[in-house]
Motif scaffolding. Structure first.
Motif, PDB file in Angstrom:
ATOM      1  N   ARG A  13       7.737   4.152  -2.086  1.00 14.53           N
ATOM      2  CA  ARG A  13       6.501   4.522  -1.396  1.00 14.53           C
ATOM      3  C   ARG A  13       5.857   3.244  -0.871  1.00 14.53           C
ATOM      4  O   ARG A  13       5.554   2.339  -1.650  1.00 14.53           O
ATOM      5  CB  ARG A  13       5.574   5.253  -2.356  1.00 14.53           C
ATOM      6  N   VAL A  14       5.616   3.199   0.438  1.00 12.47           N
ATOM      7  CA  VAL A  14       5.116   1.977   1.077  1.00 12.47           C
ATOM      8  C   VAL A  14       3.759   2.261   1.691  1.00 12.47           C
ATOM      9  O   VAL A  14       3.610   3.188   2.499  1.00 12.47           O
ATOM     10  CB  VAL A  14       6.093   1.483   2.168  1.00 12.47           C
ATOM     11  N   GLY A  15       2.776   1.464   1.332  1.00 10.37           N
ATOM     12  CA  GLY A  15       1.448   1.604   1.896  1.00 10.37           C
ATOM     13  C   GLY A  15       1.298   0.769   3.153  1.00 10.37           C
ATOM     14  O   GLY A  15       1.409  -0.464   3.118  1.00 10.37           O
ATOM     15  N   HIS A  16       1.065   1.443   4.301  1.00 11.57           N
ATOM     16  CA  HIS A  16       0.936   0.745   5.585  1.00 11.57           C
ATOM     17  C   HIS A  16      -0.398   0.033   5.671  1.00 11.57           C
ATOM     18  O   HIS A  16      -1.461   0.675   5.618  1.00 11.57           O
ATOM     19  CB  HIS A  16       1.063   1.755   6.734  1.00 11.57           C
ATOM     20  N   LYS A  17      -0.353  -1.295   5.733  1.00 12.75           N
ATOM     21  CA  LYS A  17      -1.561  -2.139   5.723  1.00 12.75           C
ATOM     22  C   LYS A  17      -2.368  -1.922   4.455  1.00 12.75           C
ATOM     23  O   LYS A  17      -3.558  -2.222   4.411  1.00 12.75           O
ATOM     24  CB  LYS A  17      -2.427  -1.869   6.948  1.00 12.75           C
ATOM     25  N   GLY A  18      -1.742  -1.366   3.433  1.00  8.07           N
ATOM     26  CA  GLY A  18      -2.411  -0.960   2.207  1.00  8.07           C
ATOM     27  C   GLY A  18      -2.497   0.545   2.197  1.00  8.07           C
ATOM     28  O   GLY A  18      -1.518   1.234   1.916  1.00  8.07           O
ATOM     29  N   VAL A  39       1.803   3.016  -5.037  1.00 10.44           N
ATOM     30  CA  VAL A  39       2.906   2.581  -4.186  1.00 10.44           C
ATOM     31  C   VAL A  39       3.757   1.542  -4.910  1.00 10.44           C
ATOM     32  O   VAL A  39       3.315   0.902  -5.866  1.00 10.44           O
ATOM     33  CB  VAL A  39       2.396   1.984  -2.854  1.00 10.44           C
ATOM     34  N   GLU A  40       4.981   1.391  -4.438  1.00 12.95           N
ATOM     35  CA  GLU A  40       5.840   0.308  -4.928  1.00 12.95           C
ATOM     36  C   GLU A  40       5.754  -0.930  -4.033  1.00 12.95           C
ATOM     37  O   GLU A  40       5.972  -2.047  -4.496  1.00 12.95           O
ATOM     38  CB  GLU A  40       7.306   0.760  -4.979  1.00 12.95           C
ATOM     39  N   ILE A  41       5.439  -0.706  -2.742  1.00 14.43           N
ATOM     40  CA  ILE A  41       5.421  -1.795  -1.765  1.00 14.43           C
ATOM     41  C   ILE A  41       4.175  -1.668  -0.898  1.00 14.43           C
ATOM     42  O   ILE A  41       3.811  -0.567  -0.485  1.00 14.43           O
ATOM     43  CB  ILE A  41       6.677  -1.752  -0.854  1.00 14.43           C
ATOM     44  N   ILE A  42       3.549  -2.796  -0.610  1.00 16.19           N
ATOM     45  CA  ILE A  42       2.466  -2.857   0.375  1.00 16.19           C
ATOM     46  C   ILE A  42       2.971  -3.643   1.574  1.00 16.19           C
ATOM     47  O   ILE A  42       3.502  -4.746   1.437  1.00 16.19           O
ATOM     48  CB  ILE A  42       1.208  -3.521  -0.215  1.00 16.19           C
ATOM     49  N   GLU A  43       2.827  -3.044   2.748  1.00 14.58           N
ATOM     50  CA  GLU A  43       3.204  -3.698   4.001  1.00 14.58           C
ATOM     51  C   GLU A  43       1.934  -4.193   4.678  1.00 14.58           C
ATOM     52  O   GLU A  43       0.933  -3.489   4.731  1.00 14.58           O
ATOM     53  CB  GLU A  43       3.941  -2.695   4.897  1.00 14.58           C
ATOM     54  N   PHE A  44       1.966  -5.442   5.165  1.00  9.33           N
ATOM     55  CA  PHE A  44       0.820  -5.937   5.934  1.00  9.33           C
ATOM     56  C   PHE A  44       1.308  -6.835   7.054  1.00  9.33           C
ATOM     57  O   PHE A  44       2.424  -7.354   7.043  1.00  9.33           O
ATOM     58  CB  PHE A  44      -0.204  -6.656   5.039  1.00  9.33           C
TER      59      PHE A  44
END
Length: 247
Positions: A13-18, A39-44
């Motif tokens: 589960r990836v959070g887009h920009k958090g 989430v497992e991953i945060i994308e920024f």
């Protein structure tokens, strides 16, 4: 990506920009909200400003910032890369991994140096549509995981009604060609992940990614029906503005 425990079945589960739909994205508050959701991953996003361009002498460059584009960076008090990475060395952000989505090429050394300085290389991935950046990062830090972002999008053509027929035709062609392209390009780039615009993802693409051991992550998906379809196809992860939808 390894480290943080993935959801059941290995799904990430990836959070887009958090968690951009819940708290304005590319901010510490949004990152922390995504962690609360699980989430497992945060994308920024990682960007340099106009006066931080590679051609500016090193000592005169401004720092990398966490922003989608120059308009975004200039419209608010954007986090610096140092501020963002420092936060990932402290709870609650120590619970997750993160992906740095590089928006412009040319400052790869600065990004790698900042990750090394904080001992964050093992928890990080760097993704970008710029293959020259992936090559530079591979040379600078072979252990830093790399993700190929596809396609390269410089303008929001999908939001222009008159361009929609042409866009749909182009997407259909890319969708057909992408499995073979991924199989060829991922090994060439040393990419361990492919971050793919979700309308381009097919069952054949997911099968190809699994066969060549590439983590296929769909971006950016906020519709429950599409999330369910992508999970059925077998993507390794989905990036969403509302990570609650990924539970």
């Amino acid at each position: 990506m390894s480290g943080a425990a993935p959801a059941p079945g290995g799904f990430r589960r990836v959070g887009h920009k958090g968690a951009d739909l819940l708290v304005p994205g590319n901010t510490l508050a949004s990152f922390e909200r995504a962690v609360e959701i699980g989430v497992e991953i945060i994308e920024f996003d990682v960007l340099w400003r106009h006066d931080g361009a590679p051609e500016v002498p090193v000592g005169e460059r401004t720092e990398l910032v966490i922003a989608h584009d120059w308009h975004d960076a200039d419209s608010r008090e954007a986090l610096t890369l140092s501020e963002a990475l420092d936060a990932f060395t402290r709870p609650p952000l120590t619970q997750v991994e993160f992906n740095c989505d590089v928006k412009l090429p040319g400052r790869e050394y600065d990004l790698v140096a900042a990750l090394r300085e904080r001992d964050l290389v093992s928890r990080a991935m760097v993704s970008t549509a710029y293959v020259e950046s992936l090559s530079a990062i591979r040379a600078l830090e072979p252990d830093l995981r790399r993700g190929w972002t596809y396609p390269k999008v410089t303008r929001p053509w999908d939001r222009k009604p008159l361009a929609r027929p042409a866009v749909l035709a182009a997407l259909a062609m890319m969708r057909r060609r992408l499995p073979a392209l991924l199989e060829r390009r991922a090994p060439e780039l040393g990419a361990t992940a492919a971050w793919v615009y979700h309308p381009l993802i097919s069952k054949r693409l997911a099968e190809t990614a699994r066969r060549i051991d590439v983590c296929l992550i769909a971006w950016t998906v906020d519709e429950p029906e599409r999330i369910a379809a992508l999970r059925e196809i077998g993507v390794a992860g989905i990036c969403s503005n509302d990570p609650r939808l990924l539970s």
